[in-house]
Design an enzyme around this catalytic site. Sequence first.
Site, PDB file in Angstrom:
ATOM      1  N   GLY A 130       0.692  -1.168  -0.021  1.00  0.00           N
ATOM      2  CA  GLY A 130       0.450  -0.101  -0.135  1.00  0.00           C
ATOM      3  C   GLY A 130       1.090   1.522   0.034  1.00  0.00           C
ATOM      4  N   ASN A 154       8.634   9.973  -4.847  1.00  0.00           N
ATOM      5  CA  ASN A 154       7.488  10.456  -5.048  1.00  0.00           C
ATOM      6  C   ASN A 154       6.809  11.587  -4.634  1.00  0.00           C
ATOM      7  OD1 ASN A 154       4.241  10.130  -5.641  1.00  0.00           O
ATOM      8  ND2 ASN A 154       4.561   8.911  -7.232  1.00  0.00           N
ATOM      9  N   GLN A 161       2.292   8.332   3.125  1.00  0.00           N
ATOM     10  CA  GLN A 161       3.329   7.839   3.965  1.00  0.00           C
ATOM     11  C   GLN A 161       3.294   8.248   5.016  1.00  0.00           C
ATOM     12  OE1 GLN A 161       4.284   4.755   4.804  1.00  0.00           O
ATOM     13  NE2 GLN A 161       3.041   4.451   2.643  1.00  0.00           N
ATOM     14  N   GLY A 192       9.023   5.847   5.692  1.00  0.00           N
ATOM     15  CA  GLY A 192       7.715   4.960   5.684  1.00  0.00           C
ATOM     16  C   GLY A 192       6.947   5.038   7.309  1.00  0.00           C
ATOM     17  N   GLU A 193       8.086   5.294   7.675  1.00  0.00           N
ATOM     18  CA  GLU A 193       7.420   5.463   9.163  1.00  0.00           C
ATOM     19  C   GLU A 193       8.640   6.332  10.205  1.00  0.00           C
ATOM     20  OE1 GLU A 193      10.477   2.193   9.112  1.00  0.00           O
ATOM     21  OE2 GLU A 193       8.941   0.603  10.497  1.00  0.00           O
TER      22      GLU A 193
END
Lengths: 340, 729
Positions: B466, B614, B621, B687-688
């Site tokens: 995702g 991107n 994210q 992502g985190e």
Amino acid sequence: MKPFEYIRAEGIDEAGTAAAGGATLIAGGTNLLDLMKLQVAAPGTLVDIGHVPGLGDIEETAEGLRIGALVTNSALAADPRVRKGWPVLSRAILSGASGQIRNRATTAGNLLQRTRCPYFQDPASPCNKREPGSGCPAKGGVSRMTAILGTSENCIAAHPSDMAVAMTLLEAEAEIRAAAGTVRHLPLGDLYRVPGDQPDEETTLQPGEIITAVHVPHVPAGSVQAYRKVRDRASYAFALVSVAGIVRMEEGRMAEARLAFGGVGTKPWHDAEADALLTGRRPSEALFGEAAQLVLAGARTEEGNAFKVPLLSRTMKAVLRELTGAAPASPGTDRTEAYA
Amino acid sequence: MTVNFRMDAPQPRLLDQTGQGVIHKPLDRPEGPLKVSGRATYAAETHLPGMAHGVLVTASIARGHVEAIDDSAAHELEGYLGCWNGERFLRNPAQGMAGAAPVQPGDRVDFRGQPIAVVVAETFETARDAARRLRILYSEEDAVTDPAEAEFETKEDADAARAVAEALETAAHRIDATYTTASHAAAAMEPHASIAEWNGDQLTLRSALQMLRFNALELADAMGLERGQVRILSPYVGGGFGSKLGLGPEAVAASMAARDLGRPVRVAMTRQQVFETVLRRSETVQRLRLAADSGGRLTALAHDNRQFQLLGEGFAEPVPQASRFLYAGAARSYRQDLGRMHRTPSGSVRAPGEAVGQLAMEAAMDELADAVGLDPVELRLRNIPDAHPGTGTRFSAHGLEACLIDGAARFGWDRRAGPRARQEGDWLIGMGMAGAARPNMLVPSEARVTLAGDRATVETDMTDIGTGSYAILSQIAAEMLGLPAENVTARLGDTDLPGASGSGGSFGAGSSGSSVFLAAKDLRGQIAALMGAAEDGLTLKDGLARAGNVEKRLADLIAEPIAATAKIEKGEMAKETHQSGYGAHFCEVAVHALTGEIRVRRFEGTFAAGRILNEKTARSQCIGGIVWGIGAALTEELVHDARTGQPVTRDLASYHVPAHADVPQIGVTFLQERDDAANPIQAKGVGELGISGAGAAVLNAVANATGVRLRDYPATPDRVIAALAAAGL
């Protein structure tokens, strides 16, 4: 899921006969299907009343509104007459569930939904409501979402409905049809039972009886209504506590005042003594506190739900301040507006 | 031939010299239309001929043995096919990057909710009914299910602890505060599911997994097979957040039943089983001690934690991971007390470490700012270290200062008032902020890029959970080969393809993206050769190759498909530099003075994470990370019954991830940055990063609004009114 027989009722007589024979009614199915998947409920026969004619209308009557059993929560909350005359009902409905669920959920189904007590919903746990005599792990367990009023040694499960709290406030009556075709009206306060030693018996409905409508009377002219639900997130969560209120002010006094409560009771909660205390008095913080003490006098708490005593007291204060004009209504931070 | 590349030295910024202009662009996900129209087949959605359906059976005791399973009542059901358990059954999902089977406990039960059998039938409904009909005979043993009764294993550097204690004694300002955080579930939308299909002794598994290269090893080990006998397909994953890092019990259950039945078997966990069985984030107790001089410069920092894990599991939440390097201070200590308990084991849940560690650390920094009398932004600016404060390693691109300054200006931080100074009706209004950091990693990753005319294909067993892997891997190849992004197709999620890093630890984009970059770079060399030119004289744009005065269409030039495979691994740069993404969060909240409800009204995050591949998917994210931060601060709590160890919040109605109404408009800004030490595409993980500190910004705003400090999270209304009442409010 246990195999079951499915009957699609074409008329109310057929539905009543099936119900009298032990069939379980289904309309929106937003609660029942979940319980069937969990095998908390395992009916042998489902009778679908979703297509029975005559149950899906909101009609104006001399006394107020007659809301058909199959009127969806979405339709009821959006009805212009409800929004104008009974905004507390719209507010309460819109504070419950999600848009998708409200599109399916029906008026009578909402009244008869089951508790969300986690132990009730887990067939691997004992539960006196699900298996009488097996015990109540909510007592001494995770009791955060349980009731503090109307509880018994056998069950402390809270009634989950918001809509029913507003209808209790509004002194609504259920229109109930027996299988034989006779019709009776029952105040909501008398529809629900407190658990006592029979927590599996949740209502006073008799076998074969079907709620066909709810009658909501007119409210006093010039009154103000509010529904305030406090929960663990801003939307899509059951009430920690909720307070529904209606007040009519006259020369600085509460000429009429009535409150009802959710999240705290084993049934939608109403306290006539608290209403009586408030009625005719000038609003004050001290008076609001006294009223809260009255409501909470019979509270029995667990470690996990003891916070509901101060939370209900504080929420009552907030609602009464708003209803009596002592504090402005919630500003834009109250997102309920956005969904109304 | 495979290009093997080690990240031993800074690399030129080739992606800044290419001319296609698709890298960094906020392009839509190429697979988006498939997903929103229901045509993307998730793990459980392939309908194989003859497929049978399995349902897991979970233990109703916390510790003991399964003595017998009586399925005679299930046999009465038409379509019942049988019940499987035994020595291959997995106790719990594998930990991330294990590459071997997790504990296979036989008949032993170690936690309530442990899968102990699978029941299979012709239909899912029959299997579920059959599962309820089993009579399971247990021999029960005493279990530790209450954290108060757990025994702890302690890790502490005594010298470091002594140094901190000494610095605290002489400090001008000190903070000593204890915070608690709740257990968290990843709560991915897609429940864990697997379909096993045998062809002779070859096993194909369709599953919802994040790290296929490791998962294939785990499956082979669990089933007693060679690696070459298993293939895993995981083209679409409906959210992972760490919960699908390792192979799950349902995969082995499906594989066992499918082999014996000689037909495909699907096993999907119910939502309740996901909450019972899948690795969770441990609850933590964190003690923060900070010492500072009169100017607010840190002289010591101790970040101690207590957490819980099941015996036999090696993972521990790296709670102080970012505290080790985010701020200065000579004396530093990190004690860990790991308690053993018979509850669902813990494992990696999105941003292990920072998600809860920075919730406490950044709250403590806010308390220190109060104690020193400094603005919280200024306190952080004064404590940005020049090098890693524990090891002395130099930092690679380090954007914390720039993020703090940009975020403060964008948010309007200068309008922040003192504690309890703003009120609107019954709502108290406050502002808070926090810093953010999440270390960057490079994990071995391999990819193949094939160019046929002016169309390219990227192939790697990388997953897209995702996050946007399909989008960014296509963009990188398109940029390097001078093609519109739609001319590139990415094939992912198949272990027959070159083995990638997988999705985890925020390293997927940098690692797998670099392998695609390197393969495409090799193709540029091949194209240059076909053009008879040097690679650095080659320009590729819009399907045209130019070198000197020669211009050719790739469609003409590449008569036969050309391919390149490349593999990247970490090298000297990982030792010579400390690499991290950085950020700053700014937040405004309203707190109801009577009911204790908290509403987040505004949120701005500024991040520096190297090259943004991107802008749209990276932004998503960060927004998602901030939503997770809001959840950890305000709503999310996986609750267990301390008497039995059973998880009580087992569905999405009772485990409260933030709903839309809990989340305001979130502003996300990326600073222009290139991290030359990170990898050849100069990108770091996002992502985190967005989670790190986000929740602390919310809670610091609550403290500013109310003048009261909450230290037990999530800050639900009951906790807020208790804190307000304790302060006489």
